[in-house]
Design a protein around this motif. Structure first.
Motif, PDB file in Angstrom:
ATOM      1  N   LEU A  77       0.815  -1.207   0.000  1.00  0.00           N
ATOM      2  CA  LEU A  77       0.000   0.000   0.000  1.00  0.00           C
ATOM      3  C   LEU A  77       0.855   1.266   0.000  1.00  0.00           C
ATOM      4  CD1 LEU A  77      -2.724  -1.216   2.505  1.00  0.00           C
ATOM      5  CD2 LEU A  77      -3.008  -0.838   0.069  1.00  0.00           C
ATOM      6  N   GLU A  78       1.967   1.223   0.718  1.00  0.00           N
ATOM      7  CA  GLU A  78       2.832   2.392   0.780  1.00  0.00           C
ATOM      8  C   GLU A  78       3.404   2.754  -0.579  1.00  0.00           C
ATOM      9  OE1 GLU A  78       5.801   1.497   3.665  1.00  0.00           O
ATOM     10  OE2 GLU A  78       4.607   2.221   5.364  1.00  0.00           O
ATOM     11  N   ASN A  79       3.582   1.749  -1.437  1.00  0.00           N
ATOM     12  CA  ASN A  79       4.236   1.974  -2.716  1.00  0.00           C
ATOM     13  C   ASN A  79       3.275   2.005  -3.891  1.00  0.00           C
ATOM     14  OD1 ASN A  79       7.436   1.837  -2.437  1.00  0.00           O
ATOM     15  ND2 ASN A  79       6.535   0.471  -0.912  1.00  0.00           N
ATOM     16  N   GLN A  80       1.981   2.011  -3.629  1.00  0.00           N
ATOM     17  CA  GLN A  80       1.014   2.082  -4.710  1.00  0.00           C
ATOM     18  C   GLN A  80       0.169   3.345  -4.642  1.00  0.00           C
ATOM     19  OE1 GLN A  80      -1.137  -1.585  -4.589  1.00  0.00           O
ATOM     20  NE2 GLN A  80       0.398  -2.697  -5.738  1.00  0.00           N
ATOM     21  N   SER A  81       0.592   4.283  -3.871  1.00  0.00           N
ATOM     22  CA  SER A  81      -0.207   5.486  -3.681  1.00  0.00           C
ATOM     23  C   SER A  81      -0.107   6.450  -4.860  1.00  0.00           C
ATOM     24  CB  SER A  81       0.228   6.197  -2.388  1.00  0.00           C
ATOM     25  OG  SER A  81       1.594   6.545  -2.456  1.00  0.00           O
ATOM     26  N   GLU A  82       0.851   6.245  -5.774  1.00  0.00           N
ATOM     27  CA  GLU A  82       1.044   7.204  -6.858  1.00  0.00           C
ATOM     28  C   GLU A  82       0.886   6.561  -8.233  1.00  0.00           C
ATOM     29  OE1 GLU A  82       4.742   9.127  -6.234  1.00  0.00           O
ATOM     30  OE2 GLU A  82       4.147  10.043  -4.339  1.00  0.00           O
ATOM     31  N   GLY A  83       0.023   5.581  -8.348  1.00  0.00           N
ATOM     32  CA  GLY A  83      -0.267   5.011  -9.648  1.00  0.00           C
ATOM     33  C   GLY A  83       0.735   3.995 -10.129  1.00  0.00           C
ATOM     34  N   GLN A  84       1.145   3.083  -9.273  1.00  0.00           N
ATOM     35  CA  GLN A  84       2.105   2.049  -9.675  1.00  0.00           C
ATOM     36  C   GLN A  84       1.443   0.999 -10.553  1.00  0.00           C
ATOM     37  OE1 GLN A  84       4.006   0.057  -6.428  1.00  0.00           O
ATOM     38  NE2 GLN A  84       5.564  -0.875  -7.719  1.00  0.00           N
ATOM     39  N   ARG A  85       2.167   0.536 -11.582  1.00  0.00           N
ATOM     40  CA  ARG A  85       1.666  -0.512 -12.449  1.00  0.00           C
ATOM     41  C   ARG A  85       1.628  -1.837 -11.697  1.00  0.00           C
ATOM     42  NH1 ARG A  85      -1.109   0.790 -16.595  1.00  0.00           N
ATOM     43  NH2 ARG A  85      -0.546  -1.216 -17.551  1.00  0.00           N
ATOM     44  N   VAL A  86       0.502  -2.543 -11.832  1.00  0.00           N
ATOM     45  CA  VAL A  86       0.357  -3.829 -11.147  1.00  0.00           C
ATOM     46  C   VAL A  86      -0.320  -4.833 -12.072  1.00  0.00           C
ATOM     47  CG1 VAL A  86       0.169  -2.720  -8.871  1.00  0.00           C
ATOM     48  CG2 VAL A  86      -1.896  -3.297 -10.133  1.00  0.00           C
ATOM     49  N   CYS A  87      -0.179  -6.094 -11.709  1.00  0.00           N
ATOM     50  CA  CYS A  87      -0.875  -7.190 -12.369  1.00  0.00           C
ATOM     51  C   CYS A  87      -1.590  -7.978 -11.292  1.00  0.00           C
ATOM     52  CB  CYS A  87       0.110  -8.083 -13.122  1.00  0.00           C
ATOM     53  SG  CYS A  87      -0.631  -9.561 -13.850  1.00  0.00           S
ATOM     54  N   LEU A  88      -2.906  -8.096 -11.407  1.00  0.00           N
ATOM     55  CA  LEU A  88      -3.713  -8.827 -10.436  1.00  0.00           C
ATOM     56  C   LEU A  88      -4.174 -10.123 -11.091  1.00  0.00           C
ATOM     57  CD1 LEU A  88      -6.424  -7.444  -8.066  1.00  0.00           C
ATOM     58  CD2 LEU A  88      -6.977  -9.358  -9.570  1.00  0.00           C
ATOM     59  N   THR A  89      -4.006 -11.240 -10.379  1.00  0.00           N
ATOM     60  CA  THR A  89      -4.371 -12.541 -10.945  1.00  0.00           C
ATOM     61  C   THR A  89      -5.304 -13.304 -10.014  1.00  0.00           C
ATOM     62  OG1 THR A  89      -2.494 -13.729  -9.959  1.00  0.00           O
ATOM     63  CG2 THR A  89      -2.139 -12.708 -12.107  1.00  0.00           C
ATOM     64  N   VAL A  90      -6.153 -14.114 -10.652  1.00  0.00           N
ATOM     65  CA  VAL A  90      -7.062 -15.034  -9.960  1.00  0.00           C
ATOM     66  C   VAL A  90      -7.020 -16.348 -10.711  1.00  0.00           C
ATOM     67  CG1 VAL A  90      -9.510 -15.565  -9.585  1.00  0.00           C
ATOM     68  CG2 VAL A  90      -8.622 -13.328  -8.964  1.00  0.00           C
ATOM     69  N   GLY A 116      -3.261  -2.766 -14.806  1.00  0.00           N
ATOM     70  CA  GLY A 116      -3.674  -1.386 -14.651  1.00  0.00           C
ATOM     71  C   GLY A 116      -2.748  -0.636 -13.717  1.00  0.00           C
ATOM     72  N   SER A 117      -3.084   0.619 -13.466  1.00  0.00           N
ATOM     73  CA  SER A 117      -2.333   1.456 -12.530  1.00  0.00           C
ATOM     74  C   SER A 117      -3.111   1.567 -11.235  1.00  0.00           C
ATOM     75  CB  SER A 117      -2.097   2.851 -13.126  1.00  0.00           C
ATOM     76  OG  SER A 117      -1.280   2.772 -14.273  1.00  0.00           O
ATOM     77  N   ALA A 118      -2.533   1.077 -10.160  1.00  0.00           N
ATOM     78  CA  ALA A 118      -3.214   1.084  -8.861  1.00  0.00           C
ATOM     79  C   ALA A 118      -3.029   2.429  -8.173  1.00  0.00           C
ATOM     80  CB  ALA A 118      -2.663  -0.036  -7.989  1.00  0.00           C
ATOM     81  N   TYR A 119      -4.066   2.835  -7.450  1.00  0.00           N
ATOM     82  CA  TYR A 119      -3.948   4.082  -6.699  1.00  0.00           C
ATOM     83  C   TYR A 119      -4.532   3.897  -5.304  1.00  0.00           C
ATOM     84  CZ  TYR A 119      -8.946   4.812  -7.684  1.00  0.00           C
ATOM     85  OH  TYR A 119     -10.309   4.667  -7.766  1.00  0.00           O
ATOM     86  N   LEU A 120      -3.976   4.618  -4.371  1.00  0.00           N
ATOM     87  CA  LEU A 120      -4.469   4.595  -3.001  1.00  0.00           C
ATOM     88  C   LEU A 120      -5.765   5.385  -2.913  1.00  0.00           C
ATOM     89  CD1 LEU A 120      -3.784   3.755  -0.038  1.00  0.00           C
ATOM     90  CD2 LEU A 120      -2.722   6.012   0.207  1.00  0.00           C
ATOM     91  N   VAL A 121      -6.786   4.784  -2.325  1.00  0.00           N
ATOM     92  CA  VAL A 121      -8.077   5.464  -2.179  1.00  0.00           C
ATOM     93  C   VAL A 121      -7.977   6.485  -1.059  1.00  0.00           C
ATOM     94  CG1 VAL A 121     -10.526   5.185  -1.630  1.00  0.00           C
ATOM     95  CG2 VAL A 121      -9.358   3.478  -3.047  1.00  0.00           C
ATOM     96  N   THR A 122      -8.035   7.759  -1.414  1.00  0.00           N
ATOM     97  CA  THR A 122      -7.939   8.839  -0.430  1.00  0.00           C
ATOM     98  C   THR A 122      -9.214   9.660  -0.331  1.00  0.00           C
ATOM     99  OG1 THR A 122      -6.923  10.291  -2.092  1.00  0.00           O
ATOM    100  CG2 THR A 122      -5.430   9.027  -0.682  1.00  0.00           C
ATOM    101  N   ASP A 123     -10.058   9.590  -1.351  1.00  0.00           N
ATOM    102  CA  ASP A 123     -11.318  10.333  -1.308  1.00  0.00           C
ATOM    103  C   ASP A 123     -12.191   9.773  -0.184  1.00  0.00           C
ATOM    104  OD1 ASP A 123     -13.418  12.139  -2.656  1.00  0.00           O
ATOM    105  OD2 ASP A 123     -14.423  10.194  -2.532  1.00  0.00           O
ATOM    106  N   PRO A 124     -12.627  10.608   0.758  1.00  0.00           N
ATOM    107  CA  PRO A 124     -13.390  10.109   1.916  1.00  0.00           C
ATOM    108  C   PRO A 124     -14.649   9.344   1.527  1.00  0.00           C
ATOM    109  CG  PRO A 124     -12.679  12.369   2.301  1.00  0.00           C
ATOM    110  CD  PRO A 124     -12.360  12.059   0.864  1.00  0.00           C
ATOM    111  N   ALA A 125     -15.382   9.813   0.522  1.00  0.00           N
ATOM    112  CA  ALA A 125     -16.616   9.137   0.117  1.00  0.00           C
ATOM    113  C   ALA A 125     -16.310   7.773  -0.490  1.00  0.00           C
ATOM    114  CB  ALA A 125     -17.397  10.001  -0.869  1.00  0.00           C
ATOM    115  N   GLU A 126     -15.269   7.692  -1.317  1.00  0.00           N
ATOM    116  CA  GLU A 126     -14.901   6.411  -1.929  1.00  0.00           C
ATOM    117  C   GLU A 126     -14.420   5.425  -0.866  1.00  0.00           C
ATOM    118  OE1 GLU A 126     -12.290   4.639  -5.695  1.00  0.00           O
ATOM    119  OE2 GLU A 126     -11.850   6.639  -4.894  1.00  0.00           O
ATOM    120  N   LYS A 127     -13.645   5.927   0.110  1.00  0.00           N
ATOM    121  CA  LYS A 127     -13.171   5.037   1.173  1.00  0.00           C
ATOM    122  C   LYS A 127     -14.337   4.556   2.031  1.00  0.00           C
ATOM    123  CE  LYS A 127      -9.812   4.476   4.874  1.00  0.00           C
ATOM    124  NZ  LYS A 127      -8.645   5.022   5.599  1.00  0.00           N
TER     125      LYS A 127
END
Length: 241
Positions: A77-90, A116-127
């Motif tokens: 979480l600390e390193n995805q706050s600024e739009g880090q590229r990630v790959c999510l798998t299931v 996609g590019s992950a971002y930290l949810v900071t908007d109070p309503a979204e959180k």
């Protein structure tokens, strides 16, 4: 729906195109989302200072956006706050396949890779929505009956979101598939189905007298497939999907 379909699909690129066994590749939203919604655990891969990491975590989908959560102090979480590229798998393992030669031993499976590019949810309503969704997505209407999270609990939980920019599903569902000439060999072959089945609920031994299991949990009943329960819960929470 494979490449070239007219239904809503994720765009193809060198990242998400299935390179081996193109016939097993699917890019349409319906197939990708169905596989995602049948799971509650994913693996998120990312790179920090040249070092690859892969983190298992719970996740959920809202349209073409994925959410997952964790401790506010976690490396991911600390390193995805600024739009880090990630790959999510299931991935779902559906069967073990024993063929007539080692090369043709396999497994039936369903898997998704989403980019996609992950971002930290900071908007109070979204959180605030995410705090509810991380429970109600799996257990519909449950949040309303719970003790409200306190400020410290909310502060200790962070959420990451990612709009799916590209995704692909890969599915094998053919069971035993030997070479034609091998079917004449006197060698045993079989498909062994694999399923995750819910057991009988085990109520907390410290329940107060008179507290009963709510009917909203009926979907999680003994003998049901976990993926069926998860899909039903998803459509109960997002009926417009």
């Amino acid at each position: 729906m494979t490449e070239g379909a007219s239904t809503p699909s994720y765009p193809l690129s060198s990242r998400n195109r299935v390179k081996r066994r193109h016939d097993r590749g699917f890019y349409d939203h319906a197939t990708v989302h169905k596989i995602l919604d049948a799971s509650m655990m994913c693996h998120v891969s990312y790179v920090i200072d040249g070092q690859p990491y892969c983190t298992p975590t719970f996740f959920w989908r809202e349209g073409t956006r994925l959410y997952w959560h964790g401790s506010s102090a976690s490396r991911m979480l600390e390193n995805q706050s600024e739009g880090q590229r990630v790959c999510l798998t299931v991935a779902h393992l559906d069967s073990l396949v024993l063929a007539r030669c080692g090369f043709n031993h396999s497994a039936d499976y369903r898997a998704v890779m989403a980019f996609g590019s992950a971002y930290l949810v900071t908007d109070p309503a979204e959180k605030e929505r995410a705090i509810v969704a991380m429970v109600d997505r799996f257990f519909p209407e449950r949040t309303a009956s719970l003790r409200a999270s306190n400020k410290q609990e909310i502060k200790a939980t962070s959420f990451i979101a990612m709009e799916i920019e590209e995704a692909s599903a890969k599915v094998r569902a053919k069971g035993v598939a030997d070479d034609d000439e091998d079917y004449e060999l006197p060698i045993y072959a079989e498909r062994i189905p694999v399923r995750t089945v819910l057991g009988a609920p085990e109520p907390c031994p410290r329940l107060l007298d008179g507290v009963r299991r709510p009917t909203t949990l009926d979907g999680y009943s003994e003998g049901r497939l976990l993926e069926d329960a998860l899909r039903d819960a998803y459509f109960a929470q997002y009926p417009a999907e």
